[in-house]
Design a protein around this motif. Structure first.
Motif, short mmCIF file in Angstrom:
data_model
loop_
_atom_site.label_atom_id
_atom_site.label_comp_id
_atom_site.label_asym_id
_atom_site.label_seq_id
_atom_site.Cartn_x
_atom_site.Cartn_y
_atom_site.Cartn_z
N GLN A 45 0.81 -1.22 0.00
CA GLN A 45 0.00 0.00 0.00
C GLN A 45 0.84 1.27 0.00
O GLN A 45 0.42 2.30 -0.53
CB GLN A 45 -0.93 -0.01 1.22
CG GLN A 45 -2.03 1.03 1.18
CD GLN A 45 -3.09 0.71 0.14
OE1 GLN A 45 -2.95 1.05 -1.02
NE2 GLN A 45 -4.15 0.04 0.57
N LEU A 67 3.14 2.53 -6.37
CA LEU A 67 1.90 3.30 -6.41
C LEU A 67 2.15 4.76 -6.74
O LEU A 67 1.27 5.44 -7.26
CB LEU A 67 1.15 3.15 -5.09
CG LEU A 67 0.64 1.75 -4.76
CD1 LEU A 67 -0.32 1.79 -3.58
CD2 LEU A 67 -0.03 1.10 -5.96
N ARG A 104 0.22 6.80 -9.62
CA ARG A 104 -0.37 8.13 -9.44
C ARG A 104 0.17 9.11 -10.48
O ARG A 104 -0.58 9.91 -11.07
CB ARG A 104 -0.06 8.65 -8.03
CG ARG A 104 -0.53 10.09 -7.80
CD ARG A 104 -0.26 10.54 -6.38
NE ARG A 104 1.14 10.46 -6.00
CZ ARG A 104 2.07 11.35 -6.37
NH1 ARG A 104 1.75 12.37 -7.16
NH2 ARG A 104 3.31 11.22 -5.96
N LEU A 137 -1.50 8.60 -13.81
CA LEU A 137 -2.83 9.22 -13.88
C LEU A 137 -2.71 10.73 -14.12
O LEU A 137 -3.45 11.30 -14.92
CB LEU A 137 -3.60 8.95 -12.59
CG LEU A 137 -4.11 7.53 -12.39
CD1 LEU A 137 -4.66 7.35 -10.97
CD2 LEU A 137 -5.18 7.19 -13.42
N ASN A 144 -5.12 -4.00 -5.73
CA ASN A 144 -6.55 -4.04 -5.41
C ASN A 144 -7.09 -2.65 -5.11
O ASN A 144 -8.24 -2.31 -5.46
CB ASN A 144 -6.80 -4.97 -4.22
CG ASN A 144 -6.59 -6.44 -4.59
OD1 ASN A 144 -6.44 -6.78 -5.76
ND2 ASN A 144 -6.58 -7.31 -3.59
N SER A 145 -6.27 -1.82 -4.45
CA SER A 145 -6.69 -0.45 -4.18
C SER A 145 -6.84 0.34 -5.49
O SER A 145 -7.81 1.10 -5.65
CB SER A 145 -5.66 0.24 -3.28
OG SER A 145 -5.96 1.60 -3.10
N LEU A 146 -5.93 0.15 -6.42
CA LEU A 146 -6.03 0.82 -7.72
C LEU A 146 -7.29 0.39 -8.46
O LEU A 146 -7.97 1.21 -9.09
CB LEU A 146 -4.79 0.51 -8.57
CG LEU A 146 -3.46 1.12 -8.10
CD1 LEU A 146 -2.31 0.58 -8.95
CD2 LEU A 146 -3.51 2.65 -8.19
N ARG A 148 -10.09 -0.59 -7.14
CA ARG A 148 -11.25 0.06 -6.52
C ARG A 148 -11.38 1.51 -6.98
O ARG A 148 -12.48 2.06 -7.00
CB ARG A 148 -11.13 0.01 -4.99
CG ARG A 148 -11.44 -1.35 -4.40
CD ARG A 148 -11.65 -1.26 -2.90
NE ARG A 148 -10.45 -0.81 -2.21
CZ ARG A 148 -9.48 -1.63 -1.78
NH1 ARG A 148 -9.60 -2.94 -1.97
NH2 ARG A 148 -8.43 -1.16 -1.15
N GLN A 149 -10.25 2.13 -7.35
CA GLN A 149 -10.26 3.52 -7.79
C GLN A 149 -10.50 3.65 -9.30
O GLN A 149 -10.47 4.76 -9.84
CB GLN A 149 -8.94 4.18 -7.42
CG GLN A 149 -8.69 4.28 -5.93
CD GLN A 149 -7.29 4.73 -5.61
OE1 GLN A 149 -6.83 5.77 -6.10
NE2 GLN A 149 -6.58 3.97 -4.79
N GLY A 150 -10.69 2.53 -9.99
CA GLY A 150 -11.04 2.60 -11.41
C GLY A 150 -9.97 2.14 -12.37
O GLY A 150 -10.14 2.32 -13.59
N ALA A 151 -8.87 1.57 -11.88
CA ALA A 151 -7.85 1.04 -12.79
C ALA A 151 -8.42 -0.11 -13.60
O ALA A 151 -9.40 -0.76 -13.20
CB ALA A 151 -6.63 0.57 -12.00
#
Length: 381
Positions: free
Chosen positions: A236, A241, A245, A248, A270-272, A274-277
């Motif tokens: 994380q 990451l 970022r 993006l 997995n976090s990416l 959830r953010q739309g990756a």
């Protein structure tokens, strides 16, 4: 305007001058770009530096990097069969040139023609799983077969696996230290393979040892070269990451391979997601998205009011700048402020605001931040 509108074959003298300019104190990538656009050449920008810094409040004269020192750096690069790749030159990557803080100078070992091919980035955990390693190599090979050069950071783990998978089709390793400094040492054989069959790149001076602060700027180059970035395993709070970022912010597509919620290395991807990756299970998941975006051109850098057609903003009077300087300074603080907001608040022409900011940065009074923002330097307050 064509993709090559801001690119041409630069003379050796201009290349040397551009390297001198970026090696000069208080000249960063964004300031470099504005200076070139405003004055039309690095030689003219170098002549203007002392006066601009003095008007910005600098007490000690701003002295440009010595020409003989810079020539020694170029000679050393040639001795190791390296290439000098300068912002604005035909060798320079067009997608990379479009990012806000494109590196003014890159040094390369290997085959610079790879910069003229479409690229895709694969990054991930250093401490990766066997499955992650296998997947990185497989996807890199398949993307290479589809015509993409693979960019990554030559770190151990996922990066190394991606480079190895793409050696036959083309790969670019972007280093955090000098292009002649192998890091980590365990990747010495990989470095030599990439230098012989791919391209090793760095914006750092030769001999620079990588430090923690060098990696985020390095990451912007990995993503800036590419049409998209794939993340395979990342914790994380990892540098991987940061690359996602930055991608993006640069308008690149971000892809991620999902993983088990019980594996800490899956938390980043997995976090990416959830953010739309874009979710990736096989190479077609990547290629489908890139095909949909094939007609979308990456725009060239916005040079505000400065263009090569009008290299010097002659219409700006010294009186107008002198009147604007204290007002603009009064609107600045240690909290980053968007330049567009400054222009709106001060109600001055963009050319005037940009000129004052240029003076203040060269004087060491302000720092630039991502998102076209500026703030007073903490060391000057």
């Amino acid at each position: 305007m064509s993709d090559k509108a801001h690119q041409k074959d630069l003379s050796d003298a201009e290349k040397l001058a551009r390297l001198r300019l970026i090696r000069t104190e208080n000249v960063g990538p964004v300031t470099f770009r504005h200076l070139i656009a405003r004055y039309g050449s690095a030689a003219k920008a170098l002549d203007a530096l002392p006066g601009l810094a003095r008007k910005g409040g600098r007490k000690k004269p701003l002295i440009a990097a010595r020409q003989d020192t810079i020539q020694q750096e170029i000679d050393h690069l040639h001795q190791i069969d390296g290439h000098l790749i300068i912002y604005g030159d035909t060798l320079y990557s067009r997608p990379l040139m479009a990012i806000e803080d494109a590196p003014p100078v890159l040094m390369g070992r290997g085959h610079p023609h790879l910069l003229d091919q479409k690229a895709f980035a694969i990054v991930g955990a250093r401490n990766c799983s066997a499955i992650g390693t296998k997947l990185a190599g497989s996807l890199a090979r398949k993307m290479g077969a589809a015509g993409y050069v693979i960019s990554s950071g030559m770190a151990r783990g996922i990066d190394a696996a991606a480079h190895l998978g793409a050696l036959d089709s083309g790969t670019i390793a972007v280093l955090a230290g000098g292009v002649d400094v192998i890091y980590p040492r365990e990747n010495t054989a990989l470095y030599e393979d990439i230098a012989n069959r791919g391209l090793v790149l760095s914006e750092m001076p030769l001999g620079t040892q990588p430090q923690a602060r060098h990696f985020p700027p390095r990451n912007r180059i990995i993503s800036g070269l590419a049409a998209g970035v794939l993340v395979i395993e990342a914790t994380q709070r990892s540098g991987t990451l940061i690359t996602a970022r930055l991608a993006l912010e640069q308008g690149r597509e971000v892809f991620a391979v999902p993983g088990s919620p019980l594996d800490p290395r899956a938390k980043g991807p997995n976090s990416l997601l959830r953010q739309g990756a874009n979710l990736v299970e096989d190479v077609e998941d990547i290629l489908d998205v890139l095909r949909m975006n094939a007609d979308r051109k990456i725009s060239e850098p916005t040079l505000d009011i400065f263009t090569e057609e009008t290299p010097l903003a002659a219409s700006i009077s010294d009186r107008a700048i002198d009147e604007a300087r204290p007002i603009i300074r009064d609107k600045l603080s240690v909290t980053p402020t968007a330049i567009d907001e400054l222009i709106r608040l001060c109600d001055f022409p963009p050319a005037v605001v940009q000129t004052v900011l240029l003076e203040l940065e060269l004087a060491g009074e302000i720092d630039r931040y991502p998102g076209n923002r500026v703030a007073f330097s903490a060391t000057t307050r």
